[in-house]
Design an enzyme around this catalytic site. Structure first.
Site, PDB file in Angstrom:
ATOM      1  N   ILE A 136       0.911  -1.152   0.000  1.00 30.32           N
ATOM      2  CA  ILE A 136       0.000   0.000   0.000  1.00 30.32           C
ATOM      3  C   ILE A 136       0.946   1.197   0.000  1.00 30.32           C
ATOM      4  O   ILE A 136       1.580   1.493   1.011  1.00 30.32           O
ATOM      5  CB  ILE A 136      -0.942   0.003   1.218  1.00 30.32           C
ATOM      6  N   PRO A 137       1.086   1.862  -1.141  1.00 28.64           N
ATOM      7  CA  PRO A 137       2.215   2.762  -1.389  1.00 28.64           C
ATOM      8  C   PRO A 137       2.167   4.136  -0.723  1.00 28.64           C
ATOM      9  O   PRO A 137       2.054   5.168  -1.375  1.00 28.64           O
ATOM     10  CB  PRO A 137       2.211   2.890  -2.915  1.00 28.64           C
ATOM     11  N   CYS A 138       2.331   4.158   0.587  1.00 30.20           N
ATOM     12  CA  CYS A 138       2.356   5.431   1.314  1.00 30.20           C
ATOM     13  C   CYS A 138       3.605   6.250   0.954  1.00 30.20           C
ATOM     14  O   CYS A 138       3.624   7.465   1.153  1.00 30.20           O
ATOM     15  CB  CYS A 138       2.262   5.189   2.815  1.00 30.20           C
ATOM     16  N   HIS A 139       4.626   5.604   0.402  1.00 34.90           N
ATOM     17  CA  HIS A 139       5.834   6.325  -0.003  1.00 34.90           C
ATOM     18  C   HIS A 139       5.566   7.244  -1.196  1.00 34.90           C
ATOM     19  O   HIS A 139       6.385   8.115  -1.489  1.00 34.90           O
ATOM     20  CB  HIS A 139       6.967   5.342  -0.332  1.00 34.90           C
ATOM     21  N   ARG A 140       4.433   7.105  -1.859  1.00 36.40           N
ATOM     22  CA  ARG A 140       4.089   7.936  -3.018  1.00 36.40           C
ATOM     23  C   ARG A 140       3.393   9.233  -2.625  1.00 36.40           C
ATOM     24  O   ARG A 140       2.905   9.962  -3.475  1.00 36.40           O
ATOM     25  CB  ARG A 140       3.209   7.148  -3.989  1.00 36.40           C
TER      26      ARG A 140
END
Length: 181
Positions: A136-140
């Site tokens: 779940i790409p919270c780094h984006r």
């Protein structure tokens, strides 16, 4: 009951966790990550050979090889309240190679809730507590001015993941002390 295992990745040791049915991934945390395991209601039992862990390892192998595996290839069940679930659903919609701001997520959350506005700070808290990082790409998620802030795995890891995904880093920067967001 919950189960956990580890995966050795280019960003260090990753802990994977699943629910008692062993069919849903409920956690993915990097070593030293802020809020590591904080959503689990109990201490998980170590168990390496479960199908969900095999699927997650395969997904991560392909991801770190520069492929772009689909999020929905895995059965994810992050543990959190309704607001956080809503934010995490938006995170799942961010395509590879793209970033979004906390403010943009707040606008989407407000629209979905039928409200005029939503707090970017509240969104930041939900993003930071994402229990299935990387997948779940919270780094984006970046600051409105392009600052690389708010990643519980650290800014260096956030930068590495964005670069791996082919994000145009030319307008993004690591803030220094005193930089206003």
């Amino acid at each position: 009951m919950y189960f956990q295992t580890t995966y050795h990745s280019p960003v260090g040791t990753i802990t994977l966790a699943c629910d008692g049915s062993a069919e849903q991934l409920v956690g993915l945390w990097t070593e030293g990550q802020k809020y590591h395991g904080d959503t689990l209601p109990e201490v998980p039992e170590s168990r390496d050979s479960l199908a969900i862990f095999d699927h997650a390892r395969d997904w991560l192998d392909r991801y770190f090889a520069g492929k772009q595996p689909a999020i929905d290839e895995l059965t994810l069940a992050p543990i959190g309240g309704e607001f956080r679930q809503g934010v995490w659903a938006i995170l799942r919609e961010i395509p590879y190679g793209q970033v979004i701001t906390y403010g943009e997520i707040a606008k989407q959350m407000a629209t979905r809730a039928g409200k005029e506005r939503m707090s970017s700070q509240a969104v930041g808290g939900a993003v930071g507590h994402n229990p299935i990082s990387i997948i779940i790409p919270c780094h984006r998620v970046v600051g409105a001015n392009g600052s690389l802030t708010g990643y519980s795995g650290g800014v260096a890891m956030k930068t590495l993941l964005l670069e791996l995904e082919g994000v145009d880093m030319s307008r993004l920067f690591v803030p220094t002390k005193g930089t206003a967001l």
